[in-house]
Design a protein around this motif. Structure first.
Motif, mmCIF file in Angstrom:
data_model
loop_
_atom_site.group_PDB
_atom_site.id
_atom_site.type_symbol
_atom_site.label_atom_id
_atom_site.label_comp_id
_atom_site.label_asym_id
_atom_site.label_seq_id
_atom_site.Cartn_x
_atom_site.Cartn_y
_atom_site.Cartn_z
ATOM 1 N N ASP A 89 133.500 93.150 110.298
ATOM 2 C CA ASP A 89 134.231 92.583 111.436
ATOM 3 C C ASP A 89 133.453 92.780 112.733
ATOM 4 O OD1 ASP A 89 136.357 91.581 109.977
ATOM 5 O OD2 ASP A 89 137.573 93.400 110.240
ATOM 6 N N LYS A 90 132.861 93.959 112.926
ATOM 7 C CA LYS A 90 132.067 94.218 114.142
ATOM 8 C C LYS A 90 130.859 93.308 114.204
ATOM 9 C CE LYS A 90 133.337 99.071 114.624
ATOM 10 N NZ LYS A 90 132.866 100.471 114.499
ATOM 11 N N ALA A 91 130.173 93.125 113.077
ATOM 12 C CA ALA A 91 128.993 92.249 113.040
ATOM 13 C C ALA A 91 129.392 90.795 113.329
ATOM 14 C CB ALA A 91 128.311 92.353 111.684
ATOM 15 N N LEU A 92 130.525 90.386 112.847
ATOM 16 C CA LEU A 92 131.013 89.025 113.127
ATOM 17 C C LEU A 92 131.339 88.861 114.603
ATOM 18 C CD1 LEU A 92 133.332 88.336 110.041
ATOM 19 C CD2 LEU A 92 131.263 87.085 110.671
ATOM 20 N N ALA A 93 131.972 89.886 115.195
ATOM 21 C CA ALA A 93 132.333 89.815 116.611
ATOM 22 C C ALA A 93 131.082 89.770 117.485
ATOM 23 C CB ALA A 93 133.192 91.018 116.983
ATOM 24 N N ASP A 98 135.509 99.050 101.894
ATOM 25 C CA ASP A 98 135.195 100.181 102.767
ATOM 26 C C ASP A 98 134.320 99.769 103.953
ATOM 27 O OD1 ASP A 98 136.680 101.793 101.099
ATOM 28 O OD2 ASP A 98 134.934 102.638 100.054
ATOM 29 N N HIS A 99 133.610 98.660 103.825
ATOM 30 C CA HIS A 99 132.735 98.195 104.895
ATOM 31 C C HIS A 99 133.339 97.037 105.685
ATOM 32 C CE1 HIS A 99 129.900 100.501 102.431
ATOM 33 N NE2 HIS A 99 129.244 100.676 103.567
ATOM 34 N N ALA A 100 134.615 96.787 105.533
ATOM 35 C CA ALA A 100 135.278 95.659 106.205
ATOM 36 C C ALA A 100 135.179 95.776 107.735
ATOM 37 C CB ALA A 100 136.735 95.553 105.767
#
Length: 108
Positions: free
Chosen positions: A101-105, A95-97
């Motif tokens: 992804d945003k934090a990685l970007a 659910d937090h994928a």
């Protein structure tokens, strides 16, 4: 007075309980790992050469297992490094994928 090593009087307190028989052999961890070829394991994907994601049934519960593997005697065996997520934990992570992804970007 402190005793180190065997007693000199030849008396062994453990011998009273075992009647001279050797203690039972302990099962090795390797032999338990050799039986890991259960049909309950579903390899979902291989992340890298020695890492995989699998879904397995262990102790009557279903787990998402992300783990490193090593090769011994031609067999791939699960290593200590890894994590097994319960279904509830997997659902929370899934659910937090998007947030991950945003934090990685942002970090890239």
């Amino acid at each position: 007075m402190s005793f180190r090593g065997k007693r000199k009087d030849g008396m062994d307190h453990a011998s009273d309980e075992t009647d001279g028989h050797a203690p039972p052999n302990k099962a090795s961890k390797i032999s338990a790992a050799d039986g890991s070829d259960d049909s309950d394991d579903i390899v979902v994907c291989e992340i890298s050469k020695n890492r995989r994601v699998s879904v397995r049934n262990w102790n009557g519960r279903i787990w998402v297992d992300i783990r490193e593997f090593y090769v011994r005697d031609g067999k791939q065996l699960p290593g200590k490094k890894g994590i097994a997520l319960s279904q509830d934990q997997w659902n929370i992570l899934r659910d937090h994928a998007e947030e991950i992804d945003k934090a990685l970007a942002e970090s890239s």
